[in-house]
Write a protein that holds these residues in place. Structure first.
Motif, mmCIF file in Angstrom:
data_model
loop_
_atom_site.group_PDB
_atom_site.id
_atom_site.type_symbol
_atom_site.label_atom_id
_atom_site.label_comp_id
_atom_site.label_asym_id
_atom_site.label_seq_id
_atom_site.Cartn_x
_atom_site.Cartn_y
_atom_site.Cartn_z
ATOM 1 N N VAL A 1 -27.302 4.800 32.745
ATOM 2 C CA VAL A 1 -28.414 4.606 31.860
ATOM 3 C C VAL A 1 -28.956 5.968 31.455
ATOM 4 C CG1 VAL A 1 -30.689 3.649 31.565
ATOM 5 C CG2 VAL A 1 -28.780 2.343 32.735
ATOM 6 N N CYS B 1 -33.146 4.619 25.256
ATOM 7 C CA CYS B 1 -32.540 4.163 26.408
ATOM 8 C C CYS B 1 -31.158 3.579 25.901
ATOM 9 C CB CYS B 1 -33.324 3.312 27.125
ATOM 10 S SG CYS B 1 -32.460 2.591 28.821
ATOM 11 N N LYS C 1 -34.579 -4.434 31.709
ATOM 12 C CA LYS C 1 -35.916 -4.239 32.012
ATOM 13 C C LYS C 1 -36.702 -3.059 31.702
ATOM 14 C CE LYS C 1 -38.778 -5.834 35.911
ATOM 15 N NZ LYS C 1 -38.783 -6.305 37.236
ATOM 16 N N TRP C 2 -37.937 -3.260 31.061
ATOM 17 C CA TRP C 2 -38.704 -2.115 30.926
ATOM 18 C C TRP C 2 -40.042 -2.179 31.725
ATOM 19 C CZ3 TRP C 2 -38.536 2.667 28.543
ATOM 20 C CH2 TRP C 2 -36.976 2.661 27.675
ATOM 21 N N GLU D 1 -45.153 -0.795 39.768
ATOM 22 C CA GLU D 1 -44.611 -1.029 38.414
ATOM 23 C C GLU D 1 -45.199 -2.054 37.843
ATOM 24 O OE1 GLU D 1 -40.176 -0.783 38.089
ATOM 25 O OE2 GLU D 1 -40.074 0.772 39.721
ATOM 26 N N LYS E 1 -39.958 3.048 32.449
ATOM 27 C CA LYS E 1 -38.724 3.005 33.416
ATOM 28 C C LYS E 1 -37.740 1.861 32.638
ATOM 29 C CE LYS E 1 -37.781 1.033 37.358
ATOM 30 N NZ LYS E 1 -37.563 0.940 38.871
ATOM 31 N N CYS E 2 -36.768 2.320 32.132
ATOM 32 C CA CYS E 2 -35.772 1.556 31.580
ATOM 33 C C CYS E 2 -34.569 1.420 32.483
ATOM 34 C CB CYS E 2 -35.120 2.254 30.404
ATOM 35 S SG CYS E 2 -33.661 1.300 29.671
ATOM 36 N N GLU E 3 -34.481 -0.069 32.950
ATOM 37 C CA GLU E 3 -33.489 -0.454 33.976
ATOM 38 C C GLU E 3 -32.483 -1.405 33.265
ATOM 39 O OE1 GLU E 3 -33.353 -2.152 38.521
ATOM 40 O OE2 GLU E 3 -35.139 -2.408 37.402
ATOM 41 N N ASP F 1 -26.840 -1.430 38.628
ATOM 42 C CA ASP F 1 -27.687 -1.160 37.766
ATOM 43 C C ASP F 1 -28.123 0.319 37.749
ATOM 44 O OD1 ASP F 1 -30.356 -0.332 39.608
ATOM 45 O OD2 ASP F 1 -28.980 -1.532 40.721
ATOM 46 N N ASP F 2 -28.742 0.836 36.845
ATOM 47 C CA ASP F 2 -29.105 1.997 36.845
ATOM 48 C C ASP F 2 -30.407 2.453 35.946
ATOM 49 O OD1 ASP F 2 -28.818 4.868 37.382
ATOM 50 O OD2 ASP F 2 -27.600 5.218 35.410
ATOM 51 N N THR F 3 -31.193 3.310 36.114
ATOM 52 C CA THR F 3 -32.118 3.515 35.358
ATOM 53 C C THR F 3 -32.490 4.982 34.862
ATOM 54 O OG1 THR F 3 -33.673 4.383 37.454
ATOM 55 C CG2 THR F 3 -33.549 2.024 36.914
ATOM 56 N N VAL G 1 -35.844 7.452 32.913
ATOM 57 C CA VAL G 1 -37.370 7.438 32.835
ATOM 58 C C VAL G 1 -37.654 8.224 31.563
ATOM 59 C CG1 VAL G 1 -39.755 8.212 33.962
ATOM 60 C CG2 VAL G 1 -37.991 7.265 35.412
#
Length: 354
Positions: free
Chosen positions: A41, A60, A80-81, A91, A138-140, A147-149, A151
């Motif tokens: 991501v 993102c 998920k944001w 968060e 944060k974009c997940e 999963d990855d994130t 910011v």
């Protein structure tokens, strides 16, 4: 020697394949493929700038390492944001999407959506930006067990200003400071906002609350009453204090407004109550402290006439320093909190646009 032989026999026993679970063993091997492209991501920009009332896209995108594919096709993609707090321990949910399902949270409801310009685009669109939207997001992206994130920071164009109430210096606990900023069309400033203001020349010798609960103040010209003459310029930090019992001033932040700020031309000077009524009669409301600072800083508003504001203070904005009107610097000049019933001044009004 016998002990050593016993250990070797045990190891050999565990190393042999289990004839009754050959299919299960095969599934395990398929599940743990180290060469499988890893989900990544990325945010094309780490910082995005906007202003109150504007629209913005927080970038993102997701893909698999060494491929151009957005997803494996095996699992649904979940996006998920969240908004990060100052200590990163909590968060705040903003938006979640999975398949055709969408959900937004809190004061983001009705204002957020995914851009989805391509199958791997998870960028978040925020409309009608509010002062509270400032911060780190944060974009997940979640796909199965992967999963990855990334910011992204949303910065707002605006102005930081120090504020103390009619009661005088150091009279606000943290919660009262929050309310004081809100009443003046602003929010408590963050450390980053105060730091940027200091770099732009803000110098103020009274310590004030910031949104993270710390108490700090910016000094560009070191002097004895403000940390000492031989100290270096900077943002002085008092640390974190009891939010209920400790009392300081506050640093507020405000941004562009959707309306008209103006000095009301009136045949006579006015008491405070008369000033309030004069603005109402003109189809407006008496202006707030945040609005005079925004007009001064962001619109270059300049007027050498002292006028009442909603909190009962009297101020005037000077963008072009001159004799008898802030000769040394551009500033919003503070006259004080005069007697509301007997002192006479002009008035600054604000008319909001729908």
């Amino acid at each position: 020697m016998r002990s050593l032989l016993f250990l070797v026999l045990i190891s050999a026993c565990w190393a042999e394949p289990h004839p009754g679970n050959s299919s299960l063993e095969h599934e395990r091997i398929v599940h743990i493929q180290e060469n499988r492209p890893r989900l990544l991501v990325v945010a094309e920009q780490a910082k995005i700038f906007s202003h109150r009332g504007g629209n913005v896209t927080l970038p993102c995108k997701f893909y698999h390492e060494h491929t151009s594919a957005a997803g494996s096709g095996t699992h649904k993609i979940r996006v998920k944001w969240t908004k990060l707090t100052y200590d990163y321990l909590k968060e705040v949910d903003v938006f979640v999407a999975m398949g055709h399902h969408r959900k937004s949270y809190g004061n983001y409801q009705g204002r957020v959506s995914l851009r989805e310009s391509s199958e791997n685009d998870a960028s978040l669109v925020i409309t009608n930006i509010k002062l509270e939207d400032y911060g780190r997001y944060k974009c997940e992206v979640i796909e199965g067990l992967e999963d990855d994130t990334a910011v992204v920071t949303l910065n707002l164009e605006g102005v930081v200003f120090p504020y103390s109430p009619r009661l005088g210096r150091y009279n606000l606990n943290f919660h009262e400071a929050q309310r004081a900023c809100a009443e003046q069309d602003s929010v408590m400033a963050s450390f980053d906002q105060l730091y940027d203001a200091w770099r732009s020349g803000l110098d103020w010798c009274n310590a004030g609350w910031l949104s993270d609960g710390s108490v700090q103040y910016p000094i560009t010209k070191p002097r004895e009453p403000c940390g000492g003459r031989n100290t270096v310029p900077g943002v002085r930090n008092y640390g974190f204090w009891d939010k209920d019992k400790s009392r300081y001033d506050v640093f507020c932040f405000t941004s562009n407004f959707n309306g008209r700020f103006y000095y009301l031309i009136h045949p006579t000077k006015l008491t405070y109550d008369e000033a309030v009524q004069a603005c109402l009669k003109d189809g407006s409301q008496i202006a707030k402290v945040g609005q005079i600072f925004a007009a001064w800083k962001l619109l270059g508003y300049d007027r050498c006439d002292a006028g009442w504001l909603a909190d009962g203070s009297v101020r005037y904005p000077i963008s072009r320093p001159r004799k008898r009107c802030s000769p040394s610097e551009a500033a919003v000049r503070f006259v004080g909190f005069p007697d509301k019933k007997h002192k006479l001044y002009g008035v600054y009004c604000f008319r909001a646009y729908n």
